[in-house]
Motif scaffolding. Structure first.
Motif, PDB file in Angstrom:
ATOM      1  N   TYR A 191       5.183  67.555  35.345  1.00  0.00           N
ATOM      2  CA  TYR A 191       4.365  67.002  36.422  1.00  0.00           C
ATOM      3  C   TYR A 191       4.007  65.564  36.053  1.00  0.00           C
ATOM      4  CZ  TYR A 191       3.701  71.648  38.405  1.00  0.00           C
ATOM      5  OH  TYR A 191       3.902  72.877  38.977  1.00  0.00           O
ATOM      6  N   SER A 226       6.694  80.944  50.008  1.00  0.00           N
ATOM      7  CA  SER A 226       7.645  80.063  49.321  1.00  0.00           C
ATOM      8  C   SER A 226       8.397  79.186  50.310  1.00  0.00           C
ATOM      9  CB  SER A 226       8.633  80.906  48.504  1.00  0.00           C
ATOM     10  OG  SER A 226       9.343  81.805  49.335  1.00  0.00           O
ATOM     11  N   PHE A 267       1.011  79.978  41.628  1.00  0.00           N
ATOM     12  CA  PHE A 267       2.353  79.400  41.510  1.00  0.00           C
ATOM     13  C   PHE A 267       2.436  78.004  42.123  1.00  0.00           C
ATOM     14  CE2 PHE A 267       4.659  83.757  41.318  1.00  0.00           C
ATOM     15  CZ  PHE A 267       4.227  83.899  40.003  1.00  0.00           C
ATOM     16  N   ILE A 268       1.933  77.849  43.332  1.00  0.00           N
ATOM     17  CA  ILE A 268       2.155  76.601  44.065  1.00  0.00           C
ATOM     18  C   ILE A 268       0.872  75.941  44.522  1.00  0.00           C
ATOM     19  CG2 ILE A 268       4.451  77.233  44.897  1.00  0.00           C
ATOM     20  CD1 ILE A 268       3.194  78.179  47.476  1.00  0.00           C
ATOM     21  N   TRP A 326       2.231  76.933  35.017  1.00  0.00           N
ATOM     22  CA  TRP A 326       3.557  76.612  34.482  1.00  0.00           C
ATOM     23  C   TRP A 326       3.478  75.861  33.156  1.00  0.00           C
ATOM     24  CZ3 TRP A 326       7.215  79.256  36.576  1.00  0.00           C
ATOM     25  CH2 TRP A 326       7.146  79.620  37.923  1.00  0.00           C
ATOM     26  N   LEU A 356       1.778  68.489  45.226  1.00  0.00           N
ATOM     27  CA  LEU A 356       1.146  69.801  45.281  1.00  0.00           C
ATOM     28  C   LEU A 356      -0.128  69.795  46.119  1.00  0.00           C
ATOM     29  CD1 LEU A 356       1.638  71.171  41.651  1.00  0.00           C
ATOM     30  CD2 LEU A 356       2.798  71.857  43.745  1.00  0.00           C
ATOM     31  N   HIS A 376      -0.410  70.404  51.461  1.00  0.00           N
ATOM     32  CA  HIS A 376      -1.450  71.189  52.137  1.00  0.00           C
ATOM     33  C   HIS A 376      -2.008  70.456  53.368  1.00  0.00           C
ATOM     34  CE1 HIS A 376      -1.649  74.411  49.240  1.00  0.00           C
ATOM     35  NE2 HIS A 376      -1.796  73.544  48.231  1.00  0.00           N
ATOM     36  N   LYS A 400       0.199  83.255  45.210  1.00  0.00           N
ATOM     37  CA  LYS A 400       0.532  81.977  45.848  1.00  0.00           C
ATOM     38  C   LYS A 400      -0.272  80.820  45.266  1.00  0.00           C
ATOM     39  CE  LYS A 400      -2.576  82.719  49.789  1.00  0.00           C
ATOM     40  NZ  LYS A 400      -3.494  81.583  49.523  1.00  0.00           N
ATOM     41  N   ALA A 448       6.507  70.672  51.633  1.00  0.00           N
ATOM     42  CA  ALA A 448       6.674  69.676  50.574  1.00  0.00           C
ATOM     43  C   ALA A 448       7.738  68.653  50.954  1.00  0.00           C
ATOM     44  CB  ALA A 448       7.043  70.366  49.263  1.00  0.00           C
ATOM     45  N   ALA A 467       6.060  76.491  51.634  1.00  0.00           N
ATOM     46  CA  ALA A 467       5.780  75.466  50.624  1.00  0.00           C
ATOM     47  C   ALA A 467       6.934  74.480  50.515  1.00  0.00           C
ATOM     48  CB  ALA A 467       5.518  76.134  49.276  1.00  0.00           C
ATOM     49  N   ILE A 468       8.169  74.975  50.565  1.00  0.00           N
ATOM     50  CA  ILE A 468       9.339  74.089  50.454  1.00  0.00           C
ATOM     51  C   ILE A 468       9.422  73.168  51.675  1.00  0.00           C
ATOM     52  CG2 ILE A 468      11.853  74.034  50.362  1.00  0.00           C
ATOM     53  CD1 ILE A 468      11.712  76.703  48.850  1.00  0.00           C
ATOM     54  N   GLY A 483      -1.243  75.531  39.903  1.00  0.00           N
ATOM     55  CA  GLY A 483       0.168  75.647  39.536  1.00  0.00           C
ATOM     56  C   GLY A 483       0.501  74.973  38.226  1.00  0.00           C
TER      57      GLY A 483
END
Length: 321
Positions: free
Chosen positions: A179, A29, A164-165, A173, A186, A190, A161, A36, A32-33, A169
């Protein structure tokens, strides 16, 4: 740590996850933050990226500081912790001497029982810490949820993982998150440079090393730093003085405005000129009129004489034509 080992290890696992140890939940997490924020093209994204990186290091530092201060170092429980440390420095002989001296001052009738109880309590305190203040493990109703949380902290990131992301994802969700069709973050996060992917782990390591040095190997260092930088220390200790600023900007003006409306608005204007004011003036006038009714005949005769004189004056001055 030796008194509550289960809680200690559960807390340590949670700290590993929170600080972003690789392959644990917080690692995925946090990465990812950070990634991003770096990949984002929105205004202020670089500023957000730098703040998040700094926050990652601070999170690691204060988390490990919490572990060291809670589970290591000198015991801080009990009302007589300092006395217990002083006795411990002098050894068991000093304890025995103190026990005998204490028993010798007891009443002769109860001296034997008192000394026996004191020695028993003293031995119990040595065997189990500082009496009733001895730390102990929580019951199962607390430990079982800790085990469940620890399992999640270790395995949830690896298992979920991608759902969720990752690329799946949006499917996971569904409509819970919006989105936009033009939002490619997203997939963009990467493809960030390698140093961005490593920076969370680097900051975690730096925070861990710094906290270990300051609270394990050199525990006097934080105090020295605080003494050397009093202004910064007090500024941070008082939470950037947000409470004081909030009090001065919002609380005090609100109280002043409330008192103004209460004392001047409600009290002086509404009550002074409204129903309370009218009733007060009526009472004042009635009080003055009542004073004219004295009950003395000569007062009434004098009043009548004034009235006759007024009528005659009016008549003589032409009122009768």
């Amino acid at each position: 740590a030796k008194h509550i080992p289960v809680t200690f290890w559960m807390m340590t696992i949670g700290t590993f996850a929170l600080t972003g140890l690789p392959l644990m939940a917080g690692f995925f997490s946090k990465d990812a933050i950070i990634e991003a924020a770096f990949a984002s093209q929105r205004p202020g994204a670089l500023y957000a990226f730098l703040l998040i990186v700094i926050a990652a290091g601070l999170t690691s530092f204060y988390s490990w500081r919490l572990v060291y201060l809670t589970f290591f170092g000198k015991p801080r429980w009990g009302h007589d912790a300092e006395a217990a440390h002083a006795h411990a420095d002098h050894g068991h002989a000093s304890h025995a001497h103190a026990s005998r001296a204490h028993a010798s001052h007891a009443n002769d009738h109860h001296s034997h029982d008192h000394k026996h109880d004191h020695d028993h309590d003293h031995a119990h305190a040595h065997a189990h810490g500082h009496g009733a203040h001895q730390p102990h493990e929580s019951p199962a109703v607390m430990l079982i949820p800790l085990f469940a949380l620890a399992l999640g902290a270790v395995f949830a990131g690896l298992l979920f993982k991608d759902r969720f992301i990752g690329d799946a994802g949006a499917q996971f969700w569904k409509s819970a998150l919006f989105y936009a069709s033009s939002n490619t973050i997203l997939t963009d996060f990467h493809n960030v440079p390698g140093f961005v992917a490593l920076i969370a782990t680097i900051m975690m390591s730096l925070g861990f090393v710094l906290a270990t040095y300051m609270y394990v190997f050199s525990p006097q260092t934080p105090g020295r730093i605080a003494q050397r930088h009093q202004l910064v220390y007090k500024f941070l200790l008082n939470k950037w003085y947000f409470d004081e600023l909030y009090d001065r900007v919002f609380v005090r003006p609100a109280f002043w405005l409330g008192r103004l409306f209460w004392k001047s608005g409600d009290g002086r204007i509404i009550d002074g000129f409204g129903p309370d004011g009218v009733s007060a003036r009526v009472l004042d006038a009635a009080g003055r009129v009542v004073r004219l009714q004295t009950g003395f005949v000569y007062h009434y005769a004098f009043t009548m004489l004034i009235g006759v004189a007024a009528l005659i004056t009016w008549y003589l001055l032409g009122g009768g034509h």
